[in-house]
Motif scaffolding. Structure first.
Motif, PDB file in Angstrom:
ATOM      1  N   ALA A 105      -2.184  14.105   6.730  1.00 50.01           N
ATOM      2  CA  ALA A 105      -2.435  13.255   5.453  1.00 50.01           C
ATOM      3  C   ALA A 105      -1.407  13.506   4.541  1.00 50.01           C
ATOM      4  CB  ALA A 105      -3.825  13.737   4.994  1.00 50.01           C
ATOM      5  N   LYS A 106      -1.136  12.335   3.804  1.00 53.27           N
ATOM      6  CA  LYS A 106       0.018  12.507   3.040  1.00 53.27           C
ATOM      7  C   LYS A 106      -0.646  12.994   1.531  1.00 53.27           C
ATOM      8  CE  LYS A 106       3.527   9.539   0.563  1.00 53.27           C
ATOM      9  NZ  LYS A 106       4.345   8.255   0.720  1.00 53.27           N
ATOM     10  N   TYR A 107       0.398  13.738   0.864  1.00 53.05           N
ATOM     11  CA  TYR A 107      -0.125  14.465  -0.471  1.00 53.05           C
ATOM     12  C   TYR A 107       0.039  12.954  -1.426  1.00 53.05           C
ATOM     13  CZ  TYR A 107      -0.247  19.152   1.260  1.00 53.05           C
ATOM     14  OH  TYR A 107      -0.701  20.095   2.048  1.00 53.05           O
ATOM     15  N   ASP A 108      -0.757  13.189  -2.584  1.00 50.45           N
ATOM     16  CA  ASP A 108      -0.643  12.554  -3.750  1.00 50.45           C
ATOM     17  C   ASP A 108       0.733  12.619  -4.675  1.00 50.45           C
ATOM     18  OD1 ASP A 108      -3.194  11.585  -3.014  1.00 50.45           O
ATOM     19  OD2 ASP A 108      -4.024  12.895  -4.163  1.00 50.45           O
ATOM     20  N   PRO A 109       1.241  11.754  -5.217  1.00 49.30           N
ATOM     21  CA  PRO A 109       2.290  12.056  -5.985  1.00 49.30           C
ATOM     22  C   PRO A 109       2.177  13.307  -7.143  1.00 49.30           C
ATOM     23  CG  PRO A 109       1.811   9.672  -6.101  1.00 49.30           C
ATOM     24  CD  PRO A 109       0.775  10.449  -5.484  1.00 49.30           C
ATOM     25  N   PRO A 110       3.197  13.946  -7.074  1.00 50.80           N
ATOM     26  CA  PRO A 110       3.082  15.387  -7.994  1.00 50.80           C
ATOM     27  C   PRO A 110       2.956  15.184  -9.537  1.00 50.80           C
ATOM     28  CG  PRO A 110       5.260  15.316  -7.109  1.00 50.80           C
ATOM     29  CD  PRO A 110       4.529  14.134  -6.283  1.00 50.80           C
ATOM     30  N   VAL A 111       2.367  15.991 -10.057  1.00 46.77           N
ATOM     31  CA  VAL A 111       2.274  16.021 -11.575  1.00 46.77           C
ATOM     32  C   VAL A 111       2.779  17.126 -12.122  1.00 46.77           C
ATOM     33  CG1 VAL A 111       0.747  15.565 -13.722  1.00 46.77           C
ATOM     34  CG2 VAL A 111       0.448  14.228 -11.481  1.00 46.77           C
ATOM     35  N   ILE A 112       3.576  17.389 -13.137  1.00 46.77           N
ATOM     36  CA  ILE A 112       3.865  18.489 -14.071  1.00 46.77           C
ATOM     37  C   ILE A 112       3.355  18.329 -15.241  1.00 46.77           C
ATOM     38  CG2 ILE A 112       6.087  19.599 -14.981  1.00 46.77           C
ATOM     39  CD1 ILE A 112       7.668  18.313 -12.829  1.00 46.77           C
ATOM     40  N   CYS A 186      10.342  18.348  -9.572  1.00 45.26           N
ATOM     41  CA  CYS A 186       9.241  19.119  -8.769  1.00 45.26           C
ATOM     42  C   CYS A 186       9.464  18.362  -7.451  1.00 45.26           C
ATOM     43  CB  CYS A 186       7.847  19.255  -9.286  1.00 45.26           C
ATOM     44  SG  CYS A 186       6.671  19.472  -8.185  1.00 45.26           S
ATOM     45  N   VAL A 187       9.705  19.005  -6.234  1.00 40.10           N
ATOM     46  CA  VAL A 187       9.813  18.327  -4.969  1.00 40.10           C
ATOM     47  C   VAL A 187       8.540  18.841  -4.182  1.00 40.10           C
ATOM     48  CG1 VAL A 187      11.358  17.667  -2.933  1.00 40.10           C
ATOM     49  CG2 VAL A 187      11.927  17.745  -5.175  1.00 40.10           C
ATOM     50  N   VAL A 188       7.723  17.703  -3.379  1.00 39.37           N
ATOM     51  CA  VAL A 188       6.732  18.092  -2.592  1.00 39.37           C
ATOM     52  C   VAL A 188       7.231  18.322  -0.886  1.00 39.37           C
ATOM     53  CG1 VAL A 188       4.359  17.719  -1.879  1.00 39.37           C
ATOM     54  CG2 VAL A 188       4.932  17.556  -4.056  1.00 39.37           C
ATOM     55  N   SER A 191       4.724  19.898   6.204  1.00 35.00           N
ATOM     56  CA  SER A 191       4.691  21.203   6.961  1.00 35.00           C
ATOM     57  C   SER A 191       6.072  21.253   7.858  1.00 35.00           C
ATOM     58  CB  SER A 191       3.581  21.194   7.825  1.00 35.00           C
ATOM     59  OG  SER A 191       3.497  19.939   8.607  1.00 35.00           O
ATOM     60  N   SER A 192       6.701  20.026   8.011  1.00 37.92           N
ATOM     61  CA  SER A 192       8.058  19.892   8.690  1.00 37.92           C
ATOM     62  C   SER A 192       9.157  20.101   7.740  1.00 37.92           C
ATOM     63  CB  SER A 192       7.974  18.438   9.249  1.00 37.92           C
ATOM     64  OG  SER A 192       6.983  18.250  10.097  1.00 37.92           O
ATOM     65  N   PHE A 193       8.801  20.385   6.382  1.00 35.38           N
ATOM     66  CA  PHE A 193       9.838  20.710   5.346  1.00 35.38           C
ATOM     67  C   PHE A 193      10.689  19.394   4.882  1.00 35.38           C
ATOM     68  CE2 PHE A 193       9.283  24.614   7.653  1.00 35.38           C
ATOM     69  CZ  PHE A 193       8.844  25.660   6.272  1.00 35.38           C
ATOM     70  N   SER A 194      10.091  18.140   5.236  1.00 34.09           N
ATOM     71  CA  SER A 194      10.724  17.188   4.919  1.00 34.09           C
ATOM     72  C   SER A 194      10.056  16.619   3.436  1.00 34.09           C
ATOM     73  CB  SER A 194      10.289  15.859   5.761  1.00 34.09           C
ATOM     74  OG  SER A 194      10.703  16.123   7.132  1.00 34.09           O
ATOM     75  N   GLU A 195      10.883  15.951   2.453  1.00 36.56           N
ATOM     76  CA  GLU A 195      10.354  15.452   1.176  1.00 36.56           C
ATOM     77  C   GLU A 195       9.307  14.391   1.308  1.00 36.56           C
ATOM     78  OE1 GLU A 195      13.645  14.824  -1.622  1.00 36.56           O
ATOM     79  OE2 GLU A 195      14.457  16.853  -1.255  1.00 36.56           O
ATOM     80  N   VAL A 196       8.394  14.424   0.579  1.00 34.79           N
ATOM     81  CA  VAL A 196       7.101  13.632   0.668  1.00 34.79           C
ATOM     82  C   VAL A 196       6.874  13.098  -0.456  1.00 34.79           C
ATOM     83  CG1 VAL A 196       6.139  14.077   2.859  1.00 34.79           C
ATOM     84  CG2 VAL A 196       5.394  15.295   0.885  1.00 34.79           C
ATOM     85  N   GLY A 197       7.555  13.478  -1.733  1.00 32.13           N
ATOM     86  CA  GLY A 197       7.218  13.149  -3.193  1.00 32.13           C
ATOM     87  C   GLY A 197       7.879  14.140  -4.252  1.00 32.13           C
ATOM     88  N   GLU A 198       8.172  13.437  -5.155  1.00 30.87           N
ATOM     89  CA  GLU A 198       8.696  14.294  -6.331  1.00 30.87           C
ATOM     90  C   GLU A 198       8.691  13.852  -7.683  1.00 30.87           C
ATOM     91  OE1 GLU A 198      13.207  13.335  -7.407  1.00 30.87           O
ATOM     92  OE2 GLU A 198      13.151  13.439  -5.257  1.00 30.87           O
TER      93      GLU A 198
END
Length: 264
Positions: A105-112, A186-188, A191-198
């Motif tokens: 499942a894809k993570y939501d866009p991160p928030v700082i 901030c970079v999310v 599990s495969s260490f690929s960037e999926v959001g920032e």
């Protein structure tokens, strides 16, 4: 007959492909009964008996075609992930096997966010980067405005929601000196260490858009005493240069002596 392992996405349909392997000249295959169980569970997630027209199990799991078989998980959830065993009865006999289903499942866009929200000029702060709704567990990396990786300074916390999807939150403590470069990224990672959001954030302080800890400290602790000392030196120099007979603001070097001279 063999069913292949697959990777499903939460909320979408997942197809488990199955194929027949023909070992004789007769290619005709007829399925009479299918039972699929998840390892460790007592009851099957899917059971169908075509002869008696019996269908049992999870209504989300289907076998749409009898002649071109494939297993379909509709509205895939995290709980569907695991190892499965199947038993299929055909006109050629009983077939047993297994397959695995992985779920993402894809993570939501991160928030700082910062604590405190308003950062005082001479105080440090804590930055929090949070994202939710993803699976499986990944990671969060921090970068400052120069591109330096500050992830080792941070603490990552992962919690599970009621739907078994995950929430990740990373805390990055910052000192006054660390806050000089006010832009942080901030970079999310999955599990495969690929960037999926920032996302990135530029911090503002109460002291003003151009305030800095070191200049504020210099003004308060060094410049003000120096200015006072300079004024005192100037005042003494002016007093020493004044002649003892030079009239002061009241008309003479000494008001009483002037009056006596006038009387004489």
């Amino acid at each position: 007959m063999e069913c292949q392992s697959a990777v499903g996405v939460v909320g979408e349909n997942t197809k488990i492909p199955c194929t027949f392997r023909v070992t004789t000249g007769d290619k005709h295959n007829t399925i009479y009964e299918v039972m699929i169980k998840k390892k460790g569970q007592k009851y099957p997630v899917f059971y169908i008996n075509y002869t008696d027209k019996i269908v049992q199990g999870d209504p989300r799991v289907k076998l749409p075609s009898r002649t071109d078989p494939f297993l379909l998980f509709t509205n895939t959830t995290v709980s569907d992930e695991g190892e499965y065993e199947y038993k299929i009865m055909t006109n050629r006999g009983v077939i047993k096997g297994g397959f695995s289903l992985s779920v993402t499942a894809k993570y939501d866009p991160p928030v700082i966010n910062s604590v405190p929200e308003e950062i005082k000029d001479r105080d440090g702060a804590e930055l929090y980067c949070s994202t939710s709704g993803g699976y499986p567990a990944g990671g969060i990396h921090w970068f400052n405005s120069t591109g330096a990786n500050w992830t080792e300074r941070a603490t990552l916390k992962i919690t599970e929601r009621d739907d078994r999807l995950l929430t990740m939150s990373s805390k990055l403590p910052l000192t006054v000196t660390d806050l000089r470069p006010r832009s942080f990224r901030c970079v999310v990672l999955n599990s495969s260490f690929s960037e999926v959001g920032e996302t990135s954030s530029t911090l503002q302080r109460i002291g003003g858009p151009h305030s800095s800890p070191l200049p504020a400290l210099a003004v308060g602790g060094v410049l003000v005493p120096v200015l006072i000392l300079i004024l005192i030196i100037i005042w003494f120099c002016r007093r020493r240069k004044r002649s003892p007979f030079e009239p002061d603001a009241e008309g003479g070097a000494d008001g009483t002596e002037t009056e006596e001279e006038e009387e004489d």
